[in-house]
Motif scaffolding. Structure first.
Motif, PDB file in Angstrom:
ATOM      1  N   ARG A 134       0.814  -1.212   0.000  1.00 27.92           N
ATOM      2  CA  ARG A 134       0.000   0.000   0.000  1.00 27.92           C
ATOM      3  C   ARG A 134       0.853   1.270   0.000  1.00 27.92           C
ATOM      4  NH1 ARG A 134      -5.164  -0.718   4.103  1.00 27.92           N
ATOM      5  NH2 ARG A 134      -6.280  -2.317   2.919  1.00 27.92           N
ATOM      6  N   LEU A 135       2.108   1.143   0.377  1.00 29.15           N
ATOM      7  CA  LEU A 135       3.004   2.287   0.445  1.00 29.15           C
ATOM      8  C   LEU A 135       3.817   2.404  -0.837  1.00 29.15           C
ATOM      9  CD1 LEU A 135       3.292   1.059   3.765  1.00 29.15           C
ATOM     10  CD2 LEU A 135       4.088   3.406   3.798  1.00 29.15           C
ATOM     11  N   PRO A 136       4.282   3.627  -1.134  1.00 25.76           N
ATOM     12  CA  PRO A 136       5.161   3.787  -2.295  1.00 25.76           C
ATOM     13  C   PRO A 136       6.512   3.154  -2.025  1.00 25.76           C
ATOM     14  CG  PRO A 136       4.998   5.848  -1.079  1.00 25.76           C
ATOM     15  CD  PRO A 136       3.984   4.912  -0.478  1.00 25.76           C
ATOM     16  N   GLY A 137       7.004   2.343  -2.958  1.00 25.94           N
ATOM     17  CA  GLY A 137       8.276   1.662  -2.745  1.00 25.94           C
ATOM     18  C   GLY A 137       8.068   0.174  -2.586  1.00 25.94           C
ATOM     19  N   ASP A 138       9.181  -0.550  -2.488  1.00 27.27           N
ATOM     20  CA  ASP A 138       9.133  -2.009  -2.391  1.00 27.27           C
ATOM     21  C   ASP A 138       9.665  -2.484  -1.046  1.00 27.27           C
ATOM     22  OD1 ASP A 138       8.235  -2.190  -5.043  1.00 27.27           O
ATOM     23  OD2 ASP A 138      10.301  -2.075  -5.787  1.00 27.27           O
ATOM     24  N   GLY A 139       8.959  -3.451  -0.444  1.00 26.04           N
ATOM     25  CA  GLY A 139       9.418  -4.082   0.777  1.00 26.04           C
ATOM     26  C   GLY A 139       9.691  -3.107   1.896  1.00 26.04           C
ATOM     27  N   VAL A 140      10.836  -3.299   2.552  1.00 28.56           N
ATOM     28  CA  VAL A 140      11.190  -2.462   3.686  1.00 28.56           C
ATOM     29  C   VAL A 140      11.338  -1.005   3.263  1.00 28.56           C
ATOM     30  CG1 VAL A 140      12.926  -2.032   5.476  1.00 28.56           C
ATOM     31  CG2 VAL A 140      12.305  -4.383   4.879  1.00 28.56           C
ATOM     32  N   ARG A 141      11.795  -0.764   2.051  1.00 32.96           N
ATOM     33  CA  ARG A 141      11.988   0.607   1.580  1.00 32.96           C
ATOM     34  C   ARG A 141      10.687   1.390   1.550  1.00 32.96           C
ATOM     35  NH1 ARG A 141      15.123  -0.211  -3.965  1.00 32.96           N
ATOM     36  NH2 ARG A 141      13.486  -1.806  -4.105  1.00 32.96           N
ATOM     37  N   ALA A 142       9.560   0.682   1.499  1.00 29.35           N
ATOM     38  CA  ALA A 142       8.278   1.370   1.489  1.00 29.35           C
ATOM     39  C   ALA A 142       8.051   2.148   2.767  1.00 29.35           C
ATOM     40  CB  ALA A 142       7.139   0.357   1.279  1.00 29.35           C
ATOM     41  N   TYR A 143       8.714   1.727   3.849  1.00 29.17           N
ATOM     42  CA  TYR A 143       8.501   2.382   5.131  1.00 29.17           C
ATOM     43  C   TYR A 143       9.397   3.601   5.353  1.00 29.17           C
ATOM     44  CZ  TYR A 143       5.371  -1.411   6.101  1.00 29.17           C
ATOM     45  OH  TYR A 143       4.306  -2.279   6.019  1.00 29.17           O
ATOM     46  N   ARG A 144      10.039   4.049   4.257  1.00 30.41           N
ATOM     47  CA  ARG A 144      10.754   5.317   4.334  1.00 30.41           C
ATOM     48  C   ARG A 144       9.782   6.467   4.558  1.00 30.41           C
ATOM     49  NH1 ARG A 144      14.397   4.821  -1.033  1.00 30.41           N
ATOM     50  NH2 ARG A 144      12.324   4.147  -1.762  1.00 30.41           N
ATOM     51  N   LEU A 145       8.608   6.370   3.977  1.00 29.12           N
ATOM     52  CA  LEU A 145       7.606   7.430   4.162  1.00 29.12           C
ATOM     53  C   LEU A 145       7.210   7.583   5.629  1.00 29.12           C
ATOM     54  CD1 LEU A 145       5.562   9.528   3.181  1.00 29.12           C
ATOM     55  CD2 LEU A 145       3.984   7.636   2.658  1.00 29.12           C
ATOM     56  N   PRO A 146       6.852   6.505   6.340  1.00 24.43           N
ATOM     57  CA  PRO A 146       6.558   6.660   7.777  1.00 24.43           C
ATOM     58  C   PRO A 146       7.735   7.224   8.569  1.00 24.43           C
ATOM     59  CG  PRO A 146       5.707   4.566   6.997  1.00 24.43           C
ATOM     60  CD  PRO A 146       6.523   5.138   5.879  1.00 24.43           C
ATOM     61  N   VAL A 147       8.965   6.876   8.185  1.00 27.08           N
ATOM     62  CA  VAL A 147      10.137   7.424   8.876  1.00 27.08           C
ATOM     63  C   VAL A 147      10.170   8.937   8.729  1.00 27.08           C
ATOM     64  CG1 VAL A 147      12.659   7.555   8.878  1.00 27.08           C
ATOM     65  CG2 VAL A 147      11.531   5.331   8.727  1.00 27.08           C
ATOM     66  N   VAL A 148       9.950   9.416   7.510  1.00 30.38           N
ATOM     67  CA  VAL A 148       9.935  10.863   7.254  1.00 30.38           C
ATOM     68  C   VAL A 148       8.804  11.527   8.027  1.00 30.38           C
ATOM     69  CG1 VAL A 148       9.610  12.636   5.487  1.00 30.38           C
ATOM     70  CG2 VAL A 148      11.017  10.631   4.992  1.00 30.38           C
ATOM     71  N   VAL A 149       7.646  10.889   8.034  1.00 32.56           N
ATOM     72  CA  VAL A 149       6.506  11.435   8.781  1.00 32.56           C
ATOM     73  C   VAL A 149       6.834  11.492  10.267  1.00 32.56           C
ATOM     74  CG1 VAL A 149       4.118  11.008   9.486  1.00 32.56           C
ATOM     75  CG2 VAL A 149       4.788  10.706   7.091  1.00 32.56           C
ATOM     76  N   GLY A 150       7.479  10.456  10.784  1.00 36.76           N
ATOM     77  CA  GLY A 150       7.859  10.446  12.200  1.00 36.76           C
ATOM     78  C   GLY A 150       8.795  11.594  12.543  1.00 36.76           C
ATOM     79  N   VAL A 151       9.743  11.875  11.663  1.00 38.16           N
ATOM     80  CA  VAL A 151      10.647  13.003  11.875  1.00 38.16           C
ATOM     81  C   VAL A 151       9.853  14.307  11.925  1.00 38.16           C
ATOM     82  CG1 VAL A 151      12.533  14.359  10.891  1.00 38.16           C
ATOM     83  CG2 VAL A 151      12.640  11.856  10.842  1.00 38.16           C
ATOM     84  N   GLY A 152       8.882  14.438  11.015  1.00 34.66           N
ATOM     85  CA  GLY A 152       8.055  15.645  11.005  1.00 34.66           C
ATOM     86  C   GLY A 152       7.254  15.807  12.285  1.00 34.66           C
ATOM     87  N   VAL A 153       6.683  14.723  12.776  1.00 34.83           N
ATOM     88  CA  VAL A 153       5.909  14.783  14.023  1.00 34.83           C
ATOM     89  C   VAL A 153       6.817  15.172  15.187  1.00 34.83           C
ATOM     90  CG1 VAL A 153       4.626  13.412  15.712  1.00 34.83           C
ATOM     91  CG2 VAL A 153       4.137  13.166  13.272  1.00 34.83           C
ATOM     92  N   ALA A 154       8.030  14.618  15.230  1.00 33.67           N
ATOM     93  CA  ALA A 154       8.967  14.969  16.295  1.00 33.67           C
ATOM     94  C   ALA A 154       9.298  16.456  16.266  1.00 33.67           C
ATOM     95  CB  ALA A 154      10.250  14.143  16.164  1.00 33.67           C
ATOM     96  N   LEU A 155       9.525  17.003  15.073  1.00 31.86           N
ATOM     97  CA  LEU A 155       9.846  18.424  14.956  1.00 31.86           C
ATOM     98  C   LEU A 155       8.681  19.294  15.403  1.00 31.86           C
ATOM     99  CD1 LEU A 155      11.763  18.430  11.544  1.00 31.86           C
ATOM    100  CD2 LEU A 155      12.719  18.551  13.852  1.00 31.86           C
ATOM    101  N   VAL A 156       7.469  18.894  15.044  1.00 32.84           N
ATOM    102  CA  VAL A 156       6.290  19.650  15.483  1.00 32.84           C
ATOM    103  C   VAL A 156       6.162  19.609  16.991  1.00 32.84           C
ATOM    104  CG1 VAL A 156       3.758  19.682  15.455  1.00 32.84           C
ATOM    105  CG2 VAL A 156       5.025  19.380  13.320  1.00 32.84           C
ATOM    106  N   THR A 157       6.340  18.424  17.571  1.00 34.74           N
ATOM    107  CA  THR A 157       6.237  18.275  19.026  1.00 34.74           C
ATOM    108  C   THR A 157       7.284  19.116  19.752  1.00 34.74           C
ATOM    109  OG1 THR A 157       5.431  16.015  18.749  1.00 34.74           O
ATOM    110  CG2 THR A 157       6.228  16.619  20.920  1.00 34.74           C
ATOM    111  N   LEU A 158       8.523  19.059  19.254  1.00 36.06           N
ATOM    112  CA  LEU A 158       9.582  19.846  19.866  1.00 36.06           C
ATOM    113  C   LEU A 158       9.322  21.341  19.703  1.00 36.06           C
ATOM    114  CD1 LEU A 158      12.628  17.700  18.718  1.00 36.06           C
ATOM    115  CD2 LEU A 158      11.878  18.037  21.075  1.00 36.06           C
ATOM    116  N   GLY A 159       8.744  21.719  18.552  1.00 37.41           N
ATOM    117  CA  GLY A 159       8.398  23.116  18.345  1.00 37.41           C
ATOM    118  C   GLY A 159       7.330  23.586  19.315  1.00 37.41           C
ATOM    119  N   LEU A 160       6.333  22.750  19.565  1.00 37.55           N
ATOM    120  CA  LEU A 160       5.293  23.095  20.536  1.00 37.55           C
ATOM    121  C   LEU A 160       5.882  23.218  21.936  1.00 37.55           C
ATOM    122  CD1 LEU A 160       2.454  20.723  19.275  1.00 37.55           C
ATOM    123  CD2 LEU A 160       2.398  23.222  19.257  1.00 37.55           C
TER     124      LEU A 160
END
Length: 248
Positions: A80-106
C-alpha cells in the motif's frame, strides 16, 4: 448490510500480542524508576504495569485482529506504500521526523511562554533505558489506540451506517482517528499535571502535541497499515528523546 465478522484466530492475534507484551516489558526498567513511583514498592509497580499493559494490549489485539480486516485496515501491507518491501517504510520514517519536529516546536513555544523547560522531558534522564522505553511505549500506544480504539470505533460506525458500496465511510474513519487522538492527548495532559506541570503553556503543549501526532498516526493506519503508524510513532518518540537528552 456488511458481512459478518470472521472469528479471530490465534495466528492473527499472536504476532501483534507478542510484540505488545515485549514492548510493555521494555518500559518497566525505566518507568518503575520514575519519581512519582518512588514511594511504591517496586514489585507492586511492576505488577501494575504488566497487568495494565498486557491487559490493554491483549484486548486491543483481539479486537483489531477480529475486526480490522472487515473494514479494510491491515497490520502489515507494504504494497500500500510507495516503494518495495522495507523501503516502502521510508515514508513513515519521514513522517515520524516531522511529528517529532512539530512536538519539539510546541514544547519550545510552551517554554517561551513560561512553561517548565524540562517537565515534558524529565523521562529521558534514564539514558539508554529511557530511549528503549520511548520506542516501546510508542509500540504499545499504537497497538492500543490505533489497532484497538480506531478499529473498534470505525467498525461500530460502519456496522451502524454502512456505505452503499459496502465500504467504510470517511466520517466513520475520522471518528475513530479523532477519538484515539483525543484519548492520547488526555493521557498526556494527565501525566504532565501529575508531574507538576500546572502552567497553561505546559499543559497546552502536552495536549496539542499528542493530539496532532495521534491524528497523523491514525491516518497512516487508515491509508497504509498499522506497521506504518508504529514506525512513524517510534521514530518520532526516539528523535524527541534524543533531542531532549541533548538539551536537558
Amino acid at each position: 448490510m456488511p458481512p459478518e465478522t470472521r472469528l479471530v484466530s490465534p495466528q492473527r492475534v499472536g504476532p501483534p500480542f507478542a510484540i505488545g507484551v515485549l514492548a510493555v516489558l521494555g518500559t518497566i526498567p525505566f518507568v518503575t524508576a520514575l519519581e512519582p513511583l518512588a514511594d511504591i514498592p517496586r514489585w507492586l509497580a511492576v505488577a501494575v504495569i504488566i497487568a495494565l499493559g498486557v491487559g490493554s494490549v491483549g484486548l486491543a489485539t483481539v479486537a483489531g485482529a477480529a475486526l480490522a480486516r472487515d473494514i479494510g485496515l491491515r497490520t502489515l501491507a507494504p504494497e500500500r506504500l510507495p516503494g518495495d518491501g522495507v523501503r516502502a517504510y521510508r515514508l513513515p520514517v519521514v513522517v515520524g521526523v516531522g511529528v517529532a519536529l512539530v512536538t519539539l516546536g510546541l514544547h519550545a513555544s510552551g517554554v517561551a511562554l513560561g512553561g517548565d523547560p524540562a517537565l515534558l522531558d524529565r523521562w529521558v534522564d534514564g539514558g539508554s533505558l529511557a530511549l528503549l522505553a520511548s520506542v516501546a511505549s510508542a509500540v504499545v500506544t499504537e497497538l492500543v489506540l490505533r489497532f484497538g480504539v480506531v478499529t473498534v470505533v470505525v467498525w461500530v460506525a460502519w456496522t451502524s451506517r454502512p456505505a452503499t458500496d459496502g465500504g467504510v465511510t470517511r466520517p466513520s474513519v475520522w471518528a475513530g482517528v479523532l477519538v484515539a487522538a483525543t484519548l492520547s492527548s488526555a493521557v498526556a495532559v494527565a501525566v504532565a499535571v501529575a508531574a507538576g506541570g500546572i502552567q497553561s503553556p505546559t499543559v497546552a503543549a502536552a495536549a496539542v502535541g499528542p493530539f496532532v501526532g495521534g491524528v497523523v498516526f491514525g491516518i497512516l493506519y487508515w491509508r497504509y497499515d498499522l506497521a506504518a503508524a508504529v514506525v512513524a510513532h517510534a521514530v518520532a518518540s526516539l528523535l524527541r528523546a534524543l533531542v531532549a537528552t541533548a538539551l536537558f
